[in-house]
Motif scaffolding. Sequence first.
Motif, PDB file in Angstrom:
ATOM      1  N   ILE A  52      23.873  39.688  47.940  1.00 34.31           N
ATOM      2  CA  ILE A  52      24.501  38.617  47.616  1.00 34.31           C
ATOM      3  C   ILE A  52      24.929  38.193  49.009  1.00 34.31           C
ATOM      4  O   ILE A  52      25.897  38.980  49.777  1.00 34.31           O
ATOM      5  N   TYR A 112      36.610  31.499  42.481  1.00 31.51           N
ATOM      6  CA  TYR A 112      35.226  31.393  41.620  1.00 31.51           C
ATOM      7  C   TYR A 112      34.308  30.651  42.583  1.00 31.51           C
ATOM      8  O   TYR A 112      34.653  29.658  43.177  1.00 31.51           O
ATOM      9  N   ASN A 162      26.915  28.898  42.584  1.00 28.37           N
ATOM     10  CA  ASN A 162      25.857  29.074  43.235  1.00 28.37           C
ATOM     11  C   ASN A 162      24.313  28.407  43.021  1.00 28.37           C
ATOM     12  O   ASN A 162      24.457  28.115  41.642  1.00 28.37           O
ATOM     13  N   PHE A 187      23.875  34.977  38.697  1.00 28.00           N
ATOM     14  CA  PHE A 187      24.347  34.829  40.124  1.00 28.00           C
ATOM     15  C   PHE A 187      24.757  33.371  40.271  1.00 28.00           C
ATOM     16  O   PHE A 187      25.014  33.055  41.460  1.00 28.00           O
ATOM     17  N   ASN A 217      27.427  31.728  38.782  1.00 27.11           N
ATOM     18  CA  ASN A 217      28.654  31.589  38.765  1.00 27.11           C
ATOM     19  C   ASN A 217      29.089  33.062  38.972  1.00 27.11           C
ATOM     20  O   ASN A 217      29.154  33.932  38.439  1.00 27.11           O
ATOM     21  N   ILE A 218      29.862  33.033  40.113  1.00 27.60           N
ATOM     22  CA  ILE A 218      30.341  34.453  40.363  1.00 27.60           C
ATOM     23  C   ILE A 218      31.876  34.580  40.971  1.00 27.60           C
ATOM     24  O   ILE A 218      32.628  33.290  41.179  1.00 27.60           O
ATOM     25  N   VAL A 230      32.316  41.129  44.744  1.00 29.02           N
ATOM     26  CA  VAL A 230      31.648  39.994  43.984  1.00 29.02           C
ATOM     27  C   VAL A 230      31.467  40.614  42.752  1.00 29.02           C
ATOM     28  O   VAL A 230      30.787  41.763  42.497  1.00 29.02           O
ATOM     29  N   VAL A 285      29.824  39.500  38.695  1.00 23.99           N
ATOM     30  CA  VAL A 285      29.044  38.917  37.900  1.00 23.99           C
ATOM     31  C   VAL A 285      29.008  39.491  36.398  1.00 23.99           C
ATOM     32  O   VAL A 285      29.257  40.612  36.087  1.00 23.99           O
TER      33      VAL A 285
END
Length: 309
Positions: free
Chosen positions: A78, A116, A119, A125, A127-128, A136, A138
Amino acid sequence: MIQHIKNLLILILLICFSCKEKNVSKIIVKENATSIIAIKSEQKTKFFSFYKAFSFCENNVGYFTEQEARDLYVDKTITLDIEDEKKVSPSLSYTKEKLDCIYKNLDLSGIITTKYFKNEDVFPFDNIALVDNKYVVVARDGYFFVFIIQGENKKNPVLKDVTSYQGFESLLNHKLTGLSIIDEKAYDPYKKYGLDFSIVCMCDSPSLYINTTSKELIIFNYCDSNKSISNVENKSIFKIEKIENKGNKLIIIATPNLKITCEGEGEVPVFKMLVEGDFPKEYVGSDLKKVFTSVPEKFQKEDCGDFGG
């Protein structure tokens, strides 16, 4: 005087330009001259590699085994601008209970920040969460998947004991189901072995789970295989003291008084097991098989018909 004003204007323009580039500038003043050297600012784009996976603390559904959860995103990386926090819907933010679960599993305490990000990446991935400016996180299907800043993943549990367990990966961190011989003459293991009446219909056969993370050997009934391990009520847990890979055999020594020797059968995920010591029978089943697999769905399964079991 005019020269000084000219130099001052140039200085202001250079400073403005350097700010646009998000760099820190070092001003050097020499006799009759002023110059600016751009110094690269701290990199705000961070790269995160896979670290670990664990189920929701209140999870009641076993979507994955622990190993399947780890394998799902083990190759995922990521890229994140940690200053580009974007608002997400309150429904996409983690509840206090979920945050407490994350903190507990990452062994975090004290003042912890959680930001938060929204993306363009695919689910999950899109919303992470960035936890403690280091992890990070998820979530999907009852599991949290955690990624850590590259360079700090020295103790990645995914990489742990890979060499020691080579050849036995499908035996570890998977639910293991006992198999019976269905056709002695068959050469194909998928036809030779299967799940018989005792396993499927009588629920009289134990299953195993060898957890290399918690160092536990968990024994439970086959008919509880559709549950996550944490939600199986009737189970026996042995503490694993040692796992040894000796040639083509994996030896598991657990306390109190249990030793299991596993031997593979070629490339098919089928393992012969020799059990020595005090193997439990109460609640987990008394018909202990000599062969186990992590992919029971690939083998023949007895049809119980109208049998209630």
